[in-house]
Design a protein around this motif. Structure first.
Motif, PDB file in Angstrom:
ATOM      1  N   LEU A  31       0.815  -1.212   0.000  1.00 18.62           N
ATOM      2  CA  LEU A  31       0.000   0.000   0.000  1.00 18.62           C
ATOM      3  C   LEU A  31       0.852   1.267   0.000  1.00 18.62           C
ATOM      4  O   LEU A  31       0.418   2.306  -0.517  1.00 18.62           O
ATOM      5  CB  LEU A  31      -0.932  -0.021   1.216  1.00 18.62           C
ATOM      6  N   GLN A  32       2.051   1.185   0.556  1.00 18.10           N
ATOM      7  CA  GLN A  32       2.912   2.363   0.627  1.00 18.10           C
ATOM      8  C   GLN A  32       3.277   2.893  -0.761  1.00 18.10           C
ATOM      9  O   GLN A  32       3.687   4.047  -0.912  1.00 18.10           O
ATOM     10  CB  GLN A  32       4.192   2.042   1.405  1.00 18.10           C
ATOM     11  N   ALA A  33       3.130   2.054  -1.805  1.00 19.40           N
ATOM     12  CA  ALA A  33       3.469   2.479  -3.166  1.00 19.40           C
ATOM     13  C   ALA A  33       2.323   3.211  -3.848  1.00 19.40           C
ATOM     14  O   ALA A  33       2.499   3.740  -4.955  1.00 19.40           O
ATOM     15  CB  ALA A  33       3.865   1.254  -4.002  1.00 19.40           C
ATOM     16  N   PHE A  34       1.153   3.260  -3.213  1.00 16.25           N
ATOM     17  CA  PHE A  34      -0.022   3.818  -3.883  1.00 16.25           C
ATOM     18  C   PHE A  34       0.187   5.272  -4.315  1.00 16.25           C
ATOM     19  O   PHE A  34      -0.096   5.626  -5.469  1.00 16.25           O
ATOM     20  CB  PHE A  34      -1.255   3.734  -2.985  1.00 16.25           C
ATOM     21  N   SER A  35       0.653   6.126  -3.410  1.00 13.27           N
ATOM     22  CA  SER A  35       0.703   7.560  -3.705  1.00 13.27           C
ATOM     23  C   SER A  35       1.616   7.883  -4.880  1.00 13.27           C
ATOM     24  O   SER A  35       1.321   8.782  -5.672  1.00 13.27           O
ATOM     25  CB  SER A  35       1.147   8.343  -2.466  1.00 13.27           C
ATOM     26  N   ARG A  36       2.702   7.140  -5.040  1.00 12.07           N
ATOM     27  CA  ARG A  36       3.649   7.462  -6.111  1.00 12.07           C
ATOM     28  C   ARG A  36       3.374   6.709  -7.414  1.00 12.07           C
ATOM     29  O   ARG A  36       3.795   7.160  -8.480  1.00 12.07           O
ATOM     30  CB  ARG A  36       5.079   7.219  -5.654  1.00 12.07           C
ATOM     31  N   GLU A  37       2.630   5.589  -7.357  1.00  7.25           N
ATOM     32  CA  GLU A  37       2.457   4.773  -8.558  1.00  7.25           C
ATOM     33  C   GLU A  37       1.018   4.708  -9.081  1.00  7.25           C
ATOM     34  O   GLU A  37       0.808   4.337 -10.239  1.00  7.25           O
ATOM     35  CB  GLU A  37       2.941   3.342  -8.281  1.00  7.25           C
ATOM     36  N   PHE A  38       0.038   5.095  -8.250  1.00  5.34           N
ATOM     37  CA  PHE A  38      -1.351   4.914  -8.668  1.00  5.34           C
ATOM     38  C   PHE A  38      -2.239   6.138  -8.456  1.00  5.34           C
ATOM     39  O   PHE A  38      -3.255   6.285  -9.136  1.00  5.34           O
ATOM     40  CB  PHE A  38      -1.981   3.725  -7.916  1.00  5.34           C
ATOM     41  N   ALA A  39      -1.883   7.022  -7.532  1.00  6.35           N
ATOM     42  CA  ALA A  39      -2.775   8.120  -7.163  1.00  6.35           C
ATOM     43  C   ALA A  39      -3.108   9.036  -8.328  1.00  6.35           C
ATOM     44  O   ALA A  39      -4.194   9.628  -8.383  1.00  6.35           O
ATOM     45  CB  ALA A  39      -2.169   8.927  -6.017  1.00  6.35           C
ATOM     46  N   ASP A  40      -2.201   9.184  -9.301  1.00  4.75           N
ATOM     47  CA  ASP A  40      -2.441  10.108 -10.417  1.00  4.75           C
ATOM     48  C   ASP A  40      -3.060   9.432 -11.643  1.00  4.75           C
ATOM     49  O   ASP A  40      -3.138  10.040 -12.710  1.00  4.75           O
ATOM     50  CB  ASP A  40      -1.143  10.818 -10.814  1.00  4.75           C
ATOM     51  N   SER A  41      -3.521   8.197 -11.498  1.00  8.85           N
ATOM     52  CA  SER A  41      -4.183   7.502 -12.622  1.00  8.85           C
ATOM     53  C   SER A  41      -5.620   8.010 -12.737  1.00  8.85           C
ATOM     54  O   SER A  41      -6.385   7.963 -11.778  1.00  8.85           O
ATOM     55  CB  SER A  41      -4.178   5.985 -12.383  1.00  8.85           C
ATOM     56  N   ARG A  42      -5.981   8.469 -13.927  1.00  5.85           N
ATOM     57  CA  ARG A  42      -7.264   9.167 -14.108  1.00  5.85           C
ATOM     58  C   ARG A  42      -8.389   8.233 -14.529  1.00  5.85           C
ATOM     59  O   ARG A  42      -8.168   7.200 -15.153  1.00  5.85           O
ATOM     60  CB  ARG A  42      -7.112  10.259 -15.157  1.00  5.85           C
ATOM     61  N   THR A  43      -9.599   8.658 -14.184  1.00  7.58           N
ATOM     62  CA  THR A  43     -10.787   7.954 -14.652  1.00  7.58           C
ATOM     63  C   THR A  43     -10.855   8.056 -16.171  1.00  7.58           C
ATOM     64  O   THR A  43     -10.296   8.981 -16.772  1.00  7.58           O
ATOM     65  CB  THR A  43     -12.059   8.526 -14.001  1.00  7.58           C
ATOM     66  N   PHE A  44     -11.543   7.123 -16.796  1.00  7.33           N
ATOM     67  CA  PHE A  44     -11.581   7.099 -18.255  1.00  7.33           C
ATOM     68  C   PHE A  44     -12.945   6.603 -18.719  1.00  7.33           C
ATOM     69  O   PHE A  44     -13.698   5.967 -17.976  1.00  7.33           O
ATOM     70  CB  PHE A  44     -10.481   6.182 -18.816  1.00  7.33           C
ATOM     71  N   CYS A  45     -13.248   6.917 -19.960  1.00  8.90           N
ATOM     72  CA  CYS A  45     -14.446   6.359 -20.577  1.00  8.90           C
ATOM     73  C   CYS A  45     -14.225   6.304 -22.080  1.00  8.90           C
ATOM     74  O   CYS A  45     -13.325   6.968 -22.619  1.00  8.90           O
ATOM     75  CB  CYS A  45     -15.697   7.178 -20.246  1.00  8.90           C
ATOM     76  N   PHE A  46     -15.020   5.504 -22.746  1.00  8.03           N
ATOM     77  CA  PHE A  46     -14.932   5.403 -24.203  1.00  8.03           C
ATOM     78  C   PHE A  46     -15.849   6.446 -24.835  1.00  8.03           C
ATOM     79  O   PHE A  46     -16.888   6.822 -24.267  1.00  8.03           O
ATOM     80  CB  PHE A  46     -15.320   4.005 -24.664  1.00  8.03           C
ATOM     81  N   LEU A  47     -15.454   6.884 -25.993  1.00  7.16           N
ATOM     82  CA  LEU A  47     -16.187   7.947 -26.673  1.00  7.16           C
ATOM     83  C   LEU A  47     -17.654   7.588 -26.879  1.00  7.16           C
ATOM     84  O   LEU A  47     -18.546   8.434 -26.709  1.00  7.16           O
ATOM     85  CB  LEU A  47     -15.511   8.248 -28.019  1.00  7.16           C
TER      86      LEU A  47
END
Length: 463
Positions: A177-193
């Motif tokens: 869990l300690q890796a979350f802030s640097r490796e996953f926190a900035d992953s954005r929501t997405f959707c298909f057109l």
């Protein structure tokens, strides 16, 4: 064991909500031990609070919505994952609108705000639930499968694929869990057109833009379609980039969609109410499946808490022994007619009654032909059902449970000395103080009786 944690200082963050489009300020405030995560709507009269628990989930359409006494908070998962990822236990989250701000569609800004507020260790130990055996949720028709397995620490692995041209299968893994802030926190929501117009028609993504979500074109677009998108997003520089992305920035990671699905998963699992120690493996997860898995895990935790409250000594294959049962039920000899409980879940219970010649009722029912009275079989069944109600009654010693009605009672064969009766009851419906259960009793796998029961729960101080 680790201590509980909160934040040192109050901190606020503002923006527009993704689905409601409302401008909102969200304020994180320190909270005392055992407070957990609680939202508070400061824009609503009385400033109502909404606990961030899976019991409060009312909708999972493109986000997780909580409600309490009619007051809602939409799209909570990115807020909760920032708290869970920072290993913060207790925070009050004030909102002056119906949902947290979307920001860039990730948890990056929430995570940074919490770091800026500082972390404060508290004078109480953190409860962490260690997964003992696999807990799973599946939707075979949609190829959705989520499981949590025993592990030494929290880990998560996500696999995604879509019925979409040009979108390859992806995976993402979090080893600690300690890796979350640097490796996953900035992953954005997405959707298909192709999803955007239906979402708009459904009254969602009112605050959505290319600045708050990644939009993926899963087919080639004509010039006219691109012009229409330029008007929709109010941008003149729209073009399809690598991976079909319409956003100017492109993907932050080659597997950013999978990373965001993992982010959502952790945020939804925060609704369990306590951190877990185990490995989550999820294939094609979504908010609905995430919440259902969280619901199952929370139910298991609840059952174990109830068990530990009454069962003093661990015994293999036994949930409650006779000593525990005597703490739960008011009945005593000669009218305590259940010996042990061997299965216990939120909606089902299995109890055992060992029938011996020493039962006092055999003296008169019948001499030379001892048969357990049918009415006592039903009484035994009802006592097992009373234990099932532990799921709805925090302190069973404070109430009386009365049988209000018995329907469809059927007796298939006699019960005699030496028989072991297995009672199985299922909770059918619960309405305030009225509980409906369906039960059956078997001996050596053969049905001996069955009935539907209605029980009334009466507080002792109301009699």
């Amino acid at each position: 064991m680790c201590k509980q944690r909160t934040i040192k200082h109050t901190i606020s963050i503002s923006g527009k909500g993704l689905h409601t489009g409302a401008h909102v300020t969200m304020t994180f405030k320190p909270a005392p031990v055992n407070h957990g995560y609680v939202f508070q709507r400061t824009d609503v009269e009385g400033r109502p609070k909404i606990p961030a628990l899976v019991d409060q989930v009312i909708d999972t359409s493109r986000g997780t919505t909580l409600a309490h006494q009619g007051v809602k908070v939409h799209t909570v998962e990115h807020t909760l994952v920032a708290l869970a990822g920072a290993e913060i236990d207790n925070v009050l989250i004030e909102l002056d609108g119906p949902e947290p701000p979307a920001m860039d569609g990730s948890a990056k800004f929430f995570t940074q705000a919490l770091m800026d507020a500082g972390i404060q260790e508290q004078d109480a130990f953190r409860e962490v639930y260690a997964i003992r055996e696999a807990i799973s949720y599946e939707e075979p028709g949609r190829k959705v499968s989520l499981s949590v397995l025993p592990a030494e620490q929290f880990q998560a692995q996500v696999f995604i694929d879509f019925d979409s041209n040009g979108f390859k299968s992806q995976s993402a893994s979090l080893e600690q869990l300690q890796a979350f802030s640097r490796e996953f926190a900035d992953s954005r929501t997405f959707c298909f057109l192709h999803e955007i117009e239906p979402l708009l028609q459904a009254g969602l993504i009112k605050g959505g833009s290319l600045n708050s979500a990644v939009v993926i074109a899963d087919r080639q677009l004509s010039g006219l379609e691109i012009q229409r998108l330029q008007k929709l997003f109010k941008k003149t520089d729209i073009q399809i980039r690598d991976g079909g992305v319409l956003n100017q920035e492109g993907f932050r990671y080659p597997n950013e969609p999978a990373r965001h699905k993992l982010l959502d998963l952790i945020g939804d699992l925060a609704l369990i109410g306590v951190p877990i120690r185990g490995k989550v493996v999820a294939s094609r997860p979504g908010h609905k499946a995430n919440v259902e898995l969280a619901r199952k895990i929370r139910s298991v935790i609840k059952q174990e808490r109830i068990r530990k409250k009454f069962q003093q000594v661990d015994k293999q294959g036994i949930i409650f022994d006779i000593n525990a049962i005597q703490q739960i039920l008011p009945h005593r000899y000669p009218f305590l007619l259940v010996d042990k409980i061997i299965e216990f879940s939120e909606r089902k219970i299995v109890g055992i009654k060992n029938v011996t010649i020493n039962e006092p009722f055999f003296q008169g029912h019948f001499p030379g032909n001892p048969i357990m009275p049918g009415v006592l079989q039903l009484e035994s069944m009802a006592q097992v059902g009373g234990i099932l109600l532990l799921n709805t009654i925090e302190n069973p010693q404070t109430v009386w449970v009365y049988i209000a009605a018995i329907d469809k009672a059927r007796f298939k064969r006699p019960v005699v000395p030496g028989d072991t009766i297995r009672f199985e009851l299922e909770l059918v419906n619960l309405r305030k103080s009225i509980c409906e259960m369906k039960g059956k009793a078997t001996v050596d796998g053969q049905l001996v009786c069955s009935a539907n029961m209605l029980a009334s729960i009466i507080p002792k101080d109301k009699l």
